[in-house]
Structures are given as C-alpha cells and as structure tokens.
Design a protein around this motif. Structure first.
Motif, PDB file in Angstrom:
ATOM      1  N   ASP A 168       0.737  -1.463  -0.255  1.00 30.57           N
ATOM      2  CA  ASP A 168      -0.019   0.032  -0.253  1.00 30.57           C
ATOM      3  C   ASP A 168       1.218   0.965  -0.893  1.00 30.57           C
ATOM      4  O   ASP A 168       1.617   1.410   0.974  1.00 30.57           O
ATOM      5  CB  ASP A 168      -0.801  -0.091   1.110  1.00 30.57           C
ATOM      6  CG  ASP A 168      -1.729  -0.996   1.030  1.00 30.57           C
ATOM      7  OD1 ASP A 168      -2.458  -1.333   0.376  1.00 30.57           O
ATOM      8  OD2 ASP A 168      -1.499  -1.605   2.488  1.00 30.57           O
ATOM      9  N   VAL A 169       0.246   2.115  -0.495  1.00 29.38           N
ATOM     10  CA  VAL A 169       1.176   3.598  -0.634  1.00 29.38           C
ATOM     11  C   VAL A 169      -0.225   4.775  -0.252  1.00 29.38           C
ATOM     12  O   VAL A 169      -0.705   4.317  -0.971  1.00 29.38           O
ATOM     13  CB  VAL A 169       1.706   4.262  -1.919  1.00 29.38           C
ATOM     14  CG1 VAL A 169       2.240   5.075  -2.126  1.00 29.38           C
ATOM     15  CG2 VAL A 169       2.452   2.548  -2.803  1.00 29.38           C
ATOM     16  N   THR A 170       0.529   5.140   0.254  1.00 31.70           N
ATOM     17  CA  THR A 170      -0.733   6.634   0.804  1.00 31.70           C
ATOM     18  C   THR A 170       0.459   7.734   0.815  1.00 31.70           C
ATOM     19  O   THR A 170       1.352   8.252   1.006  1.00 31.70           O
ATOM     20  CB  THR A 170      -0.933   6.269   2.031  1.00 31.70           C
ATOM     21  OG1 THR A 170       0.496   6.228   3.466  1.00 31.70           O
ATOM     22  CG2 THR A 170      -2.130   4.979   2.838  1.00 31.70           C
ATOM     23  N   GLN A 171       0.325   8.872   0.506  1.00 28.14           N
ATOM     24  CA  GLN A 171       0.544   9.984   0.287  1.00 28.14           C
ATOM     25  C   GLN A 171      -0.041  11.547   1.073  1.00 28.14           C
ATOM     26  O   GLN A 171      -1.530  11.014   1.183  1.00 28.14           O
ATOM     27  CB  GLN A 171       0.643  10.303  -1.117  1.00 28.14           C
ATOM     28  CG  GLN A 171       1.454   9.812  -2.214  1.00 28.14           C
ATOM     29  CD  GLN A 171       1.624   9.868  -3.498  1.00 28.14           C
ATOM     30  OE1 GLN A 171       1.844  11.273  -3.129  1.00 28.14           O
ATOM     31  NE2 GLN A 171       2.544   9.001  -4.368  1.00 28.14           N
ATOM     32  N   SER A 172       0.536  12.144   1.486  1.00 21.86           N
ATOM     33  CA  SER A 172       0.144  12.911   2.258  1.00 21.86           C
ATOM     34  C   SER A 172       0.605  14.775   1.917  1.00 21.86           C
ATOM     35  O   SER A 172       1.805  14.596   0.923  1.00 21.86           O
ATOM     36  CB  SER A 172       0.227  13.092   4.145  1.00 21.86           C
ATOM     37  OG  SER A 172       1.074  13.130   4.235  1.00 21.86           O
ATOM     38  N   PRO A 173      -0.148  16.156   2.055  1.00 23.82           N
ATOM     39  CA  PRO A 173       1.532  16.623   1.673  1.00 23.82           C
ATOM     40  C   PRO A 173       2.567  16.813   1.856  1.00 23.82           C
ATOM     41  O   PRO A 173       3.255  17.611   2.299  1.00 23.82           O
ATOM     42  CB  PRO A 173       0.296  17.889   2.622  1.00 23.82           C
ATOM     43  CG  PRO A 173      -0.566  17.559   1.790  1.00 23.82           C
ATOM     44  CD  PRO A 173      -1.812  16.188   2.271  1.00 23.82           C
ATOM     45  N   GLU A 174       2.588  16.020   3.487  1.00 23.87           N
ATOM     46  CA  GLU A 174       3.892  16.355   4.440  1.00 23.87           C
ATOM     47  C   GLU A 174       4.848  14.955   3.960  1.00 23.87           C
ATOM     48  O   GLU A 174       5.946  14.854   3.952  1.00 23.87           O
ATOM     49  CB  GLU A 174       3.449  15.990   5.827  1.00 23.87           C
ATOM     50  CG  GLU A 174       2.614  16.723   6.637  1.00 23.87           C
ATOM     51  CD  GLU A 174       1.235  16.692   6.516  1.00 23.87           C
ATOM     52  OE1 GLU A 174       0.944  15.758   6.160  1.00 23.87           O
ATOM     53  OE2 GLU A 174       1.322  17.640   6.463  1.00 23.87           O
ATOM     54  N   GLY A 175       4.246  13.962   3.285  1.00 23.27           N
ATOM     55  CA  GLY A 175       5.152  13.576   2.583  1.00 23.27           C
ATOM     56  C   GLY A 175       4.068  11.341   2.076  1.00 23.27           C
ATOM     57  O   GLY A 175       3.359  12.113   1.795  1.00 23.27           O
ATOM     58  N   ALA A 176       4.814  10.892   2.258  1.00 17.33           N
ATOM     59  CA  ALA A 176       4.292   9.459   0.848  1.00 17.33           C
ATOM     60  C   ALA A 176       5.145   8.176   2.562  1.00 17.33           C
ATOM     61  O   ALA A 176       5.611   8.087   2.962  1.00 17.33           O
ATOM     62  CB  ALA A 176       4.839   8.853  -0.093  1.00 17.33           C
ATOM     63  N   THR A 177       3.877   7.156   2.256  1.00 14.29           N
ATOM     64  CA  THR A 177       4.635   5.896   3.511  1.00 14.29           C
ATOM     65  C   THR A 177       4.339   4.886   2.111  1.00 14.29           C
ATOM     66  O   THR A 177       3.181   4.449   1.493  1.00 14.29           O
ATOM     67  CB  THR A 177       3.844   5.769   4.188  1.00 14.29           C
ATOM     68  OG1 THR A 177       4.038   6.715   5.256  1.00 14.29           O
ATOM     69  CG2 THR A 177       3.908   4.866   5.156  1.00 14.29           C
ATOM     70  N   ALA A 178       5.132   3.304   2.281  1.00 13.94           N
ATOM     71  CA  ALA A 178       4.836   2.457   1.483  1.00 13.94           C
ATOM     72  C   ALA A 178       5.020   1.308   2.524  1.00 13.94           C
ATOM     73  O   ALA A 178       5.648   1.474   3.168  1.00 13.94           O
ATOM     74  CB  ALA A 178       5.971   2.311   0.106  1.00 13.94           C
ATOM     75  N   THR A 179       4.057  -0.076   2.787  1.00 15.54           N
ATOM     76  CA  THR A 179       3.658  -0.213   3.282  1.00 15.54           C
ATOM     77  C   THR A 179       3.629  -1.431   2.529  1.00 15.54           C
ATOM     78  O   THR A 179       3.017  -2.021   1.827  1.00 15.54           O
ATOM     79  CB  THR A 179       2.950  -0.227   4.403  1.00 15.54           C
ATOM     80  OG1 THR A 179       2.708   0.945   4.894  1.00 15.54           O
ATOM     81  CG2 THR A 179       2.451  -1.241   5.007  1.00 15.54           C
ATOM     82  N   GLY A 180       4.372  -2.699   2.944  1.00 17.78           N
ATOM     83  CA  GLY A 180       4.745  -3.898   2.485  1.00 17.78           C
ATOM     84  C   GLY A 180       4.733  -4.726   3.402  1.00 17.78           C
ATOM     85  O   GLY A 180       4.870  -4.811   4.762  1.00 17.78           O
TER      86      GLY A 180
END
Length: 195
Positions: free
Chosen positions: A28-40
């Motif tokens: 899963d990849v989530t993005q926000s104005p502050e950054g991005a997070t990739a989770t496996g």
C-alpha cells in the motif's frame, strides 16, 4: 540486544515459512502533503498439526498440506496454551515514510525497538520489530527524473524516486530531510473451531 535477536528469529521464521507456503502479500502507498508512506505486508496462516512440548517444537500445516516444524523459543510466553488444531497467523510488515521537510540539527540515526508479548495465560503471540528514524542531507536532486539523492550520518547515499514532483518544490541541495523505516513481525494464535 534481545529485541534484535527476536526480530531476526521472527524474520527467519517468515522467510523459512514463505518457502513452504505461499504468503498473502500486499503493498500500500499513501500520500499526504507532508510525505509518502509505502507499506508491504506478507501474511501466512497455518494449523498446528503436532506439538512436542519437551523440545518446544510445533509442526505447522499449510492450506496445501505441507508441514514445517518450528522450535518456539523460551521468550514466547504461554507455550502450554498451544493445542493441535489451533490456527497460527504470522504477519511481516515493512513501512518506509519519507518526509521531504526541511530540518535542522546534526545528521542522525535513531533506532527504537518495538515489542509486545502475549499476556500471561493468553494464547501465545505478540509483535517484535524496530523503527529507524534517519535525518539526512539532500546532496542532489533531479526534477525531470523525480529523484532525490540523500546522504545519511554514516556517509552512505541513497537515490529515492519521488512519485509526486510537487514534493521537490522548495527542496534544494544541502537541505535536511527525515525518513522513518519500520519493520515488525506479529504472530497470533486462534483456538481451533469448537473449543
């Protein structure tokens, strides 16, 4: 360090079990104005087929009928609660959060252990892992290729692809940014149906 030993053992458990059964995986990849997070996430489920209490060995049977024996270390509480027929779920999760926010202070790397054991008397299980926070320097960036090159406190460099080119706005060579990496293994046991 006990936590690192537990994490290594848990990662080896997932790796050896992965060769024996096909894990369910998800990214899963989530993005926000502050950054991005990739989770496996990789998740395996098996049933306890046999238990040898004196050696703390458990045989797990996958959905396709293959079995694998595992030795459960003394740090796992409540071994005596395990029963043939119980369902064991092992979940391995990794996440990387990149925040291209400007920072200050020295280059740094901080590691924090994550651990949670089953309560006394409950079914065995728990989570073990670590969280690493790195403050790094931007040593290069390429807006057309959407990449940033970071140099960390140990002098290593890494080139990261930035999905949203707008995240590079305002970032320049010499800026400090922060990245957080987490990995964890969670094991849970559910009683067999009808108990």
């Amino acid at each position: 360090m006990k936590g690192k030993t537990l994490l290594t053992a848990a990662a080896m458990l997932v790796a050896t079990t992965a060769t024996w059964a096909q894990p369910e995986t998800r990214v899963d990849v989530t993005q926000s104005p502050e950054g991005a997070t990739a989770t496996g996430t990789a998740k395996l489920t098996a049933t306890i087929a046999k238990i040898d209490a004196p050696t703390r060995t458990v045989w797990l049977k996958s959905g396709d009928g293959k079995t694998k024996d595992l030795v459960v270390g003394p740090e796992a509480r409540n071994f005596e609660q395990l029963k043939v027929g119980d369902t064991v779920t092992i979940e391995y999760r990794e996440a990387l959060t990149m925040s291209l926010k400007k920072g200050s202070g020295p280059l740094a790397m901080h590691e924090r252990e994550i651990s949670e054991r089953a309560a006394p008397g409950a079914k065995p299980g728990g989570t073990v892992g670590r969280e690493v926070t790195v403050t790094a320097d931007v040593v290069a960036f390429d807006t057309s290729a959407r990449t940033v090159t970071l140099k960390g406190p140990k002098g290593r460099t890494v080139v990261l692809l930035v999905g949203d080119p707008a995240r590079l706005n305002g970032i320049k060579k010499g800026d400090r940014v922060e990245a957080v990496y987490t990995e964890a293994v969670a094991v849970s046991v559910q009683p067999a149906a009808g108990r």
